[in-house]
Design an enzyme around this catalytic site. Structure first.
Site, PDB file in Angstrom:
ATOM      1  N   GLY A  11      28.775   7.722 -43.260  1.00 17.28           N
ATOM      2  CA  GLY A  11      28.117   8.830 -43.601  1.00 17.28           C
ATOM      3  C   GLY A  11      27.291   9.055 -42.258  1.00 17.28           C
ATOM      4  NE  ARG A  72      31.264   7.182 -47.043  1.00 14.19           N
ATOM      5  CZ  ARG A  72      30.180   6.696 -46.365  1.00 14.19           C
ATOM      6  NH1 ARG A  72      30.212   5.739 -45.353  1.00 14.19           N
ATOM      7  NH2 ARG A  72      28.971   7.330 -46.587  1.00 14.19           N
ATOM      8  CG  ASP A 103      27.881  -3.528 -42.181  1.00 15.44           C
ATOM      9  OD1 ASP A 103      27.821  -4.452 -41.394  1.00 15.44           O
ATOM     10  OD2 ASP A 103      28.762  -3.898 -43.378  1.00 15.44           O
ATOM     11  CB  THR A 125      23.683   3.903 -41.137  1.00 15.82           C
ATOM     12  OG1 THR A 125      23.388   3.814 -42.491  1.00 15.82           O
ATOM     13  CG2 THR A 125      23.242   2.691 -40.537  1.00 15.82           C
ATOM     14  CG  ASP A 127      22.646   3.335 -45.931  1.00 12.26           C
ATOM     15  OD1 ASP A 127      22.003   4.231 -46.540  1.00 12.26           O
ATOM     16  OD2 ASP A 127      23.670   3.007 -45.967  1.00 12.26           O
ATOM     17  CG  ASP A 129      23.187  -0.686 -43.858  1.00 11.24           C
ATOM     18  OD1 ASP A 129      23.284  -0.304 -42.773  1.00 11.24           O
ATOM     19  OD2 ASP A 129      24.173  -0.546 -44.666  1.00 11.24           O
ATOM     20  NE  ARG A 171      27.240   2.149 -47.922  1.00 11.49           N
ATOM     21  CZ  ARG A 171      28.070   3.163 -48.154  1.00 11.49           C
ATOM     22  NH1 ARG A 171      29.131   2.484 -49.260  1.00 11.49           N
ATOM     23  NH2 ARG A 171      28.201   4.141 -47.559  1.00 11.49           N
TER      24      ARG A 171
END
Ligand code: F6P
Length: 319
Positions: A11, A72, A103, A125, A127, A129, A171
């Site tokens: 993303g 992706r 990730d 990202t 996110d 994460d 996510r």
């Protein structure tokens, strides 16, 4: 090392362009050749690889998205795909890679690294994460975008005595909802890391109503087991007041990057290039307590993400 490639994967995130600019200009400053790989690993497989010069990255610092575009790539995740990717790098004489992404993208880089290509991971990202770094590029911008949406929703929710359930990206990571919730004064933040009883959330809205509160804002991160519609329906049934669901979706991923994201992107991407220049083995670049760090790529990807329960509890204490 004299010839490197740079790609964005997964993303997009605001600040990726700042990272591309820094990677390209840092490389040129070190007399390295730099190639932009279009659409991440997809473009690598298709040989969509172009030489990048100083002016190619002019006027992009302030732009969201990524000029290299992103994807992706399912093809790249196969053994055959990776072998082909390796071949393409050899064909273009690319000796090392800067991978800007989250990730999955950095894991893709790790696979290439195991095949002998030095890969530097730059965390891009919204996110947040990636556990090895305090923050990822794009997270700060996304938090601010969500914050601005909360402010708008608050106006209309309070005018109509409504409850709003806003769906937040991330996510499997609740950080976007958590940070935006604390900054925006959300009544509840629901995240995948903390199991939430839907009845408790409804009870809190009802309790607020009984003490004179006219509206409520609930942030529900994606990955929470019950849906926003289910929650809004239950609130409406129990309180007898209107409850609406707002889904900002990909609006959260666009927009001009904040100063924090531009700075993080510039520092991490230029560090990535310097490490390649110095022939260092694969690393993930990030930030820990404000310091730029570079950690062995595999080790970095094995760090387990922890959730800030103190911040989570504070949202509830203050609401
Ligand atoms: O990883 C960034 C992210 O925006 C996540 O928050 C979200 O789950 C996902 O990407 C959405 O992916 P796509 O844009 O492919 O629908």
């Amino acid at each position: 090392m004299k010839r490197i490639g740079v790609l964005c994967s997964g993303g997009d995130a605001p600040g990726m362009n700042a990272a591309i600019r820094a990677a390209v200009r840092q490389a040129l400053s070190l007399d390295m050749e730099v190639f932009g790989i279009v659409q991440g690993y997809e473009g690598l497989l298709d040989g969509e690889i172009k030489s990048m010069q100083w002016r190619d990255v002019g006027d992009i610092l302030q732009r969201g998205g990524t000029i290299l575009r992103t994807a992706r790539s399912a093809r790249f995740r196969t053994e055959e795909g990776m072998q082909h990717g390796l071949k393409m790098l050899e064909t273009f004489g690319i000796e090392g890679l800067v991978v800007i992404g989250g990730d999955g993208s950095l894991h893709g880089g790790l696979e290439l690294s195991k095949m002998g290509v030095p890969v530097m991971g730059v965390p891009g990202t919204i996110d947040n994460d990636l556990a090895y770094t305090d923050f990822t590029i794009g997270f700060d911008t996304a938090v601010n975008t969500i914050l601005s949406l909360i402010c708008n929703i608050r106006d209309t929710s309070s005018a109509h005595d409504r409850t709003t359930v806003m769906e937040i990206m991330g996510r499997r990571c609740g950080d976007l909802a958590l940070y935006a919730g604390l900054a925006g004064g959300a009544d509840s933040v629901l995240v995948p890391e903390v199991k939430t009883d839907i009845n408790e959330v409804v009870r809190k809205v009802l309790e607020g109503q009984q003490t004179g509160k006219l509206h409520s804002i609930i942030l529900r991160a994606e990955g929470v087991e019950f849906s926003s519609d289910e929650l809004a329906g239950r609130i409406q049934d129990v309180t007898g007041r209107d409850a609406r669901v707002v889904v900002p979706g990909h609006i959260q991923r666009g927009g001009t990057p904040t100063a924090n994201d531009r700075i993080l992107a510039s520092l991490t991407a230029s560090k990535a290039v310097k490490l390649l220049y110095d022939d260092e083995p694969s690393k993930a670049i990030g930030t820990v307590r404000g310091e730029i760090i570079a950690m062995d790529l595999e080790e970095a990807l094995n760090v387990e993400k922890t959730f800030d329960m103190d911040m989570y509890n504070l949202v509830n204490t203050l609401s």
